[in-house]
Design an enzyme around this catalytic site. Structure first.
Site, PDB file in Angstrom:
ATOM      1  N   LYS B  54     -62.136  17.695  53.252  1.00 30.76           N
ATOM      2  CA  LYS B  54     -60.779  18.045  52.827  1.00 30.76           C
ATOM      3  C   LYS B  54     -60.476  19.506  53.157  1.00 30.76           C
ATOM      4  O   LYS B  54     -59.387  19.834  53.622  1.00 30.76           O
ATOM      5  CB  LYS B  54     -60.608  17.758  51.326  1.00 30.76           C
ATOM      6  CG  LYS B  54     -60.593  16.256  51.028  1.00 30.76           C
ATOM      7  CD  LYS B  54     -60.753  15.927  49.542  1.00 30.76           C
ATOM      8  CE  LYS B  54     -60.867  14.400  49.367  1.00 30.76           C
ATOM      9  NZ  LYS B  54     -61.169  14.016  47.959  1.00 30.76           N
ATOM     10  N   GLN B  98     -62.277  16.956  42.426  1.00 29.46           N
ATOM     11  CA  GLN B  98     -63.089  15.885  43.010  1.00 29.46           C
ATOM     12  C   GLN B  98     -63.785  15.088  41.896  1.00 29.46           C
ATOM     13  O   GLN B  98     -64.411  15.653  41.013  1.00 29.46           O
ATOM     14  CB  GLN B  98     -64.135  16.486  43.967  1.00 29.46           C
ATOM     15  CG  GLN B  98     -64.967  15.463  44.704  1.00 29.46           C
ATOM     16  CD  GLN B  98     -64.139  14.603  45.674  1.00 29.46           C
ATOM     17  OE1 GLN B  98     -63.254  15.099  46.362  1.00 29.46           O
ATOM     18  NE2 GLN B  98     -64.416  13.312  45.698  1.00 29.46           N
ATOM     19  N   ASP B 121     -52.953  14.190  43.936  1.00 30.40           N
ATOM     20  CA  ASP B 121     -53.648  12.893  43.917  1.00 30.40           C
ATOM     21  C   ASP B 121     -52.752  11.790  43.338  1.00 30.40           C
ATOM     22  O   ASP B 121     -52.999  10.606  43.550  1.00 30.40           O
ATOM     23  CB  ASP B 121     -54.936  12.995  43.075  1.00 30.40           C
ATOM     24  CG  ASP B 121     -56.181  13.058  43.957  1.00 30.40           C
ATOM     25  OD1 ASP B 121     -56.095  12.662  45.139  1.00 30.40           O
ATOM     26  OD2 ASP B 121     -57.228  13.492  43.460  1.00 30.40           O
TER      27      ASP B 121
END
Lengths: 295, 295
Positions: B54, B98, B121
């Site tokens: 990422k 994460q 997200d």
């Protein structure tokens, strides 16, 4: 073999009697009864009839009803102010704004203004999100979807592992009832106006929730023998033999379907009474949560 | 007839190049680039590898990456404080924590702490609610579901009126991708571990989204000839012929399925690269919204 007709009135009456007992216990313990504010704007006949039913149902179980009747011309700002006052009123544990609202008022804005703790309709997107997500629980489950599951449950129809087809995908019924069935481990298919061959999909279903708003669209031949049919539709169709000139029918052709299905709800007298009973249950639940927290 | 293999890497590269152009335009117009904070707790190999990908992807398109690396033992309070600081930092437009987090930390609490405007997200229940509801739009669409729809779209596969079967109902993929397909007017069925005869249901599908996390569970014989198969599964299975001792496989038996399907995504190189590209797209979108509001 004729289907078992699920008597929504009788089930709702049983639920209301349980609520009545709980309200009495709550009142004895805390010296307070649950309160539900029912807000209506304008003079729509159908809305007035629904609101009347809800208020009478409150009275029957000992829930205090706060009646707010606003004129058709009320400004959005004034309606929002009313909602804010009800949010602040400690005697009010649930707020219901009867829909539809007049066109000059932004429904979304009004519904979002209702405090989450008092959103007994469960329509707030945060509630819908939690309803949908695994491992999360909403503060309130929307009344009609909750009523559908309760009817299945109290009729001894298990949901887990069954094929359920929901016809319709409204925010008020189709979508949330799909999410509830999924949480109860059914295999869920959502059918809507763009679905091709809905009859074939519906014919596979062990459980059908009809919430399309299309009078008698689901025929007897569409139904799997022995299936459970919950008919949420309430459609007025012309009927010159009636004094009113119309009668209410569901989304399912009851006459035909009741010869094939295992269980079926009538219209009226099926899901309708359960919606009101679940509204009372949500109000009771909101009051309990509040009173237990502050005592 | 062999299926068309959808090259997720190539599609993702095309998306990233569009993002790169947009970032440049944004930077010229406002003198600021989008910023993404990627927070990792502990030393899990897989998490570190995802986070590395990422961060590198950010660098490639000109998004500034804010790296927060916390030790396994970090307290929940300290992690929450970090999130609050990132919420307040005007150079950060997206925050990604994460998962999974260590067991002593409440994931739900941490995710809910992320400011809605920076929840790239899209996992916040309010976002999921708006994603599910007709007429509402979430601030961010979760990355993997968005990537699945983008792959279909860019492969010229129409969704409207098609039968779509989603295998799996996780909050991260199965549920939100079902909601996206429904909004795109597919007839959606959600299959899960309690579904009986999943092979029969999957065999009816024009579009299959496999997100069960079960290595090669979906066989070639389960697939309708010509169907589009999007395989979200990424499962490590033992493979002594590999230096690492394992290889990655999807939820679909690619070998068999590619002989029957019309389109299929490989694993790796299908959905995976799209997830990262959609994260960059969401970050860009968050930055645009912010910069356009304040300028």
């Amino acid at each position: 073999m004729a289907a078992t007709v699920i008597d929504g009135k009788a089930v709702a009456q049983a639920v209301r009697s349980e609520i009545s007992d709980e309200v009495r216990r709550l009142s004895q313990k805390y010296g307070q009864v649950p309160g539900l504010a029912v807000v209506i704007v304008g003079n729509r006949k159908d809305s007035q009839s629904y609101v009347g039913m809800k208020r009478r149902a409150c009275a029957e179980v000992g829930i205090k009803s706060f009646d707010v009747d606003l004129p058709e011309q009320v400004s959005e700002a004034d309606l929002l102010k009313q909602v804010q006052e009800l949010n602040a009123n400690p005697d009010v544990h649930g707020i219901l704004v009867q829909l539809p609202l007049p066109k000059h008022i932004n429904e979304e804005k009004v519904l979002t203004e209702i405090s989450l703790e008092k959103d007994v309709d469960g329509f707030h997107p945060l509630n819908i999100g939690k309803l949908s997500m695994k491992g999360r629980e909403p503060l309130f489950v929307p009344c009609t979807p909750k009523g559908c599951l309760e009817l299945l449950h109290r009729s001894g129809i298990s949901v887990k592992g069954k094929k359920a087809v929901v016809v319709g995908r409204s925010n008020i019924v189709g979508l949330p009832v799909s999410m509830l069935l999924l949480k109860a481990d059914a295999t869920v298919t959502i059918v809507h106006s763009h679905t091709s061959e809905p009859e074939r999909i519906i014919h596979e279903a062990d459980i059908v929730i009809a919430a399309a708003g299309q009078p008698m669209m689901i025929k007897g031949s569409w139904i799997k023998p022995g299936a459970a049919i919950i008919d949420v539709g309430t459609n007025a169709v012309d009927d010159p033999t009636k004094k009113s000139g119309y009668r209410l029918v569901g989304d399912v052709d009851f006459e035909e379907a009741s010869k094939v299905a295992g269980w079926i709800t009538p219209v009226p007298g099926g899901v309708g009474p359960m919606t009101v009973a679940m509204l009372l249950q949500n109000t009771l639940q909101g009051a309990k949560r509040k009173l237990e927290q502050s005592n």
